[in-house]
Design an enzyme around this catalytic site. Structure first.
Site, PDB file in Angstrom:
ATOM      1  N   LYS A  29       0.858  -1.176   0.000  1.00 25.79           N
ATOM      2  CA  LYS A  29       0.000   0.000   0.000  1.00 25.79           C
ATOM      3  C   LYS A  29       0.894   1.225   0.000  1.00 25.79           C
ATOM      4  CE  LYS A  29      -3.656   2.348   2.426  1.00 25.79           C
ATOM      5  NZ  LYS A  29      -4.648   2.272   3.483  1.00 25.79           N
ATOM      6  N   ARG A  63     -10.793   9.755   1.398  1.00 28.04           N
ATOM      7  CA  ARG A  63     -10.668  10.374   2.726  1.00 28.04           C
ATOM      8  C   ARG A  63     -11.818  11.339   2.968  1.00 28.04           C
ATOM      9  NH1 ARG A  63      -4.067  11.093   2.606  1.00 28.04           N
ATOM     10  NH2 ARG A  63      -3.618   8.856   2.654  1.00 28.04           N
ATOM     11  N   LYS A  91       1.068  10.043   5.256  1.00 35.05           N
ATOM     12  CA  LYS A  91       1.214   8.707   5.845  1.00 35.05           C
ATOM     13  C   LYS A  91       2.517   8.040   5.414  1.00 35.05           C
ATOM     14  CE  LYS A  91      -3.800   8.158   6.274  1.00 35.05           C
ATOM     15  NZ  LYS A  91      -4.955   7.232   6.199  1.00 35.05           N
ATOM     16  N   GLU A 129       7.596  -6.806   1.487  1.00 35.73           N
ATOM     17  CA  GLU A 129       6.358  -6.675   2.272  1.00 35.73           C
ATOM     18  C   GLU A 129       5.487  -7.918   2.080  1.00 35.73           C
ATOM     19  OE1 GLU A 129       4.971  -4.764   4.414  1.00 35.73           O
ATOM     20  OE2 GLU A 129       5.899  -2.780   4.330  1.00 35.73           O
ATOM     21  N   LYS A 180      -2.079  -1.556  -4.026  1.00 37.79           N
ATOM     22  CA  LYS A 180      -2.923  -0.369  -3.993  1.00 37.79           C
ATOM     23  C   LYS A 180      -2.067   0.883  -4.037  1.00 37.79           C
ATOM     24  CE  LYS A 180      -6.078   1.739  -0.838  1.00 37.79           C
ATOM     25  NZ  LYS A 180      -6.197   2.048   0.535  1.00 37.79           N
ATOM     26  N   SER A 190     -10.072   5.503  -5.137  1.00 42.38           N
ATOM     27  CA  SER A 190     -11.016   6.597  -5.328  1.00 42.38           C
ATOM     28  C   SER A 190     -10.544   7.625  -6.356  1.00 42.38           C
ATOM     29  CB  SER A 190     -11.273   7.271  -3.985  1.00 42.38           C
ATOM     30  OG  SER A 190     -10.070   7.722  -3.402  1.00 42.38           O
ATOM     31  N   TYR A 228     -14.885   0.824  -7.346  1.00 49.75           N
ATOM     32  CA  TYR A 228     -16.148   1.531  -7.116  1.00 49.75           C
ATOM     33  C   TYR A 228     -17.053   1.405  -8.336  1.00 49.75           C
ATOM     34  CZ  TYR A 228     -13.413   3.319  -3.289  1.00 49.75           C
ATOM     35  OH  TYR A 228     -12.624   3.391  -2.167  1.00 49.75           O
TER      36      TYR A 228
END
Ligand code: PBG
Length: 322
Positions: free
Chosen positions: A190, A200, A214, A230, A245, A271, A310
């Protein structure tokens, strides 16, 4: 080469990949009270749904052949705290939604995120002290959140927090509590992406996060090898499925991960990717429907076993018309 492209039937015959509703995971935003549907401005066509509206949406998704929903909560400001205690309250909006879904639409799989960002006042994915995001202290809360999800009937938990070592700890905790059947889809790679902006806004964490980012736990877009490290850790710790992602800008990572581990591997068309297509289409610059199907097919070609998108419902409708 052009002989095999001459007509629709031969193109269909030689196609290496197919796209079907079974490829989609549909992310849905759930809220408590108020209007049944509340539009998310930066994501035209996407709404925050109350539980009754969610049940209707889930029925529609199940009928179309979508195997799983991924639930995200909209949490009002007054429920956000420093310690994220709302994240593991049995009767929080996600707990309520899962229980209702399992009763009303038992044939559809339910996944939900494990991360603290919707529930903390500062919008980070973990607990914070002195400007640092705490790793091990956060994991203790993530475990409580995972157990609350499992208790509610969640089929797949999706740790999206990017703390180190959380997959193994969550696996052990689920097993010890009798939830051996609950699966883990690890958000393995991610990235600290700017494409999460509309999301968000949808979950109400944007203003909480403010100008912070982040980057001390999500990955640097410069790195590909690191994504494999990872994923190796997540596989060793017991992940059942992996995820990359965002989606389109990271297809190389998806491909490498699938090649390296041969695990069920998913891509999240996030998004911002959704918003870009919708915005361009609204201006008459792109054909939304064609671009949606093209991008989803590209994920399959790059090795995805499925896509969180989505556009899941619209894509199912479009596939019927092909
Ligand atoms: C929260 C989370 C995010 C997304 C899924 N889970 C946002 C973030 O990490 O800030 C993004 C999804 C999207 O943009 O569609 N941990």
């Amino acid at each position: 080469m052009r002989r095999n492209r001459s007509d629709g039937w031969v193109r269909q015959l030689v196609a290496e990949k197919v796209l079907t509703p079974a490829d989609f995971i549909w992310p849905v935003f759930v809220k408590e009270g108020g209007a049944q549907k509340e539009p998310v401005p930066a994501m035209p066509g996407v709404n925050r749904l109350t539980v009754p509206a969610l049940l209707k949406a889930a029925e529609q998704a199940a009928k179309l052949g979508i195997p799983m929903l991924s639930l995200f909560p909209y949490v009002p400001k007054e429920k956000k705290t420093e310690d994220a205690r709302e994240s593991y309250r049995a009767d929080n909006v996600i707990g309520k939604a899962i229980r209702a879904l399992k009763k009303a639409v038992p044939e559809i799989g339910i996944m939900s995120d494990v991360a603290l960002d919707p529930y903390v006042s500062h919008g980070q994915d973990g607990l914070e002290r002195g400007g640092r995001i705490l790793n091990d202290e956060t994991i203790e809360v993530l475990i409580k959140q995972s157990l609350a999800l499992a208790e509610a009937g969640c089929d797949v938990v999706g740790p999206s927090d990017m703390m180190d070592g959380r997959i193994g700890r969550i696996r052990d905790a689920l097993d010890a509590a009798g939830f051996q059947h609950v699966k883990i889809m690890a958000y393995s790679a991610k990235y600290a992406s700017n494409f999460y902006g509309p999301f968000r806004e949808a979950i109400g964490s944007k203003s909480a996060l403010g100008r912070a980012d982040k980057r001390t736990y999500q990955m640097d877009p410069a790195n590909g090898d690191e994504a494999l490290r990872e994923a190796a850790l997540d596989v060793a710790e017991g992940a059942d499925m992996l995820m990359v992602k965002p989606g389109l800008p990271y297809l190389d990572v998806l491909w490498r991960m699938k090649e390296a581990f041969k695990m069920p591997t998913f891509a999240y068309q996030v998004s911002g990717e959704y918003a870009m297509m919708k915005a361009a289409a609204a201006n008459g610059w792109l054909d939304n429907d064609k671009c949606v199907l093209e991008t989803l097919m590209c994920f399959k070609r790059a090795g995805a076993d499925g896509i969180l998108t989505y556009s899941a419902i619209e894509a199912c409708e479009l596939l019927k018309k092909l």
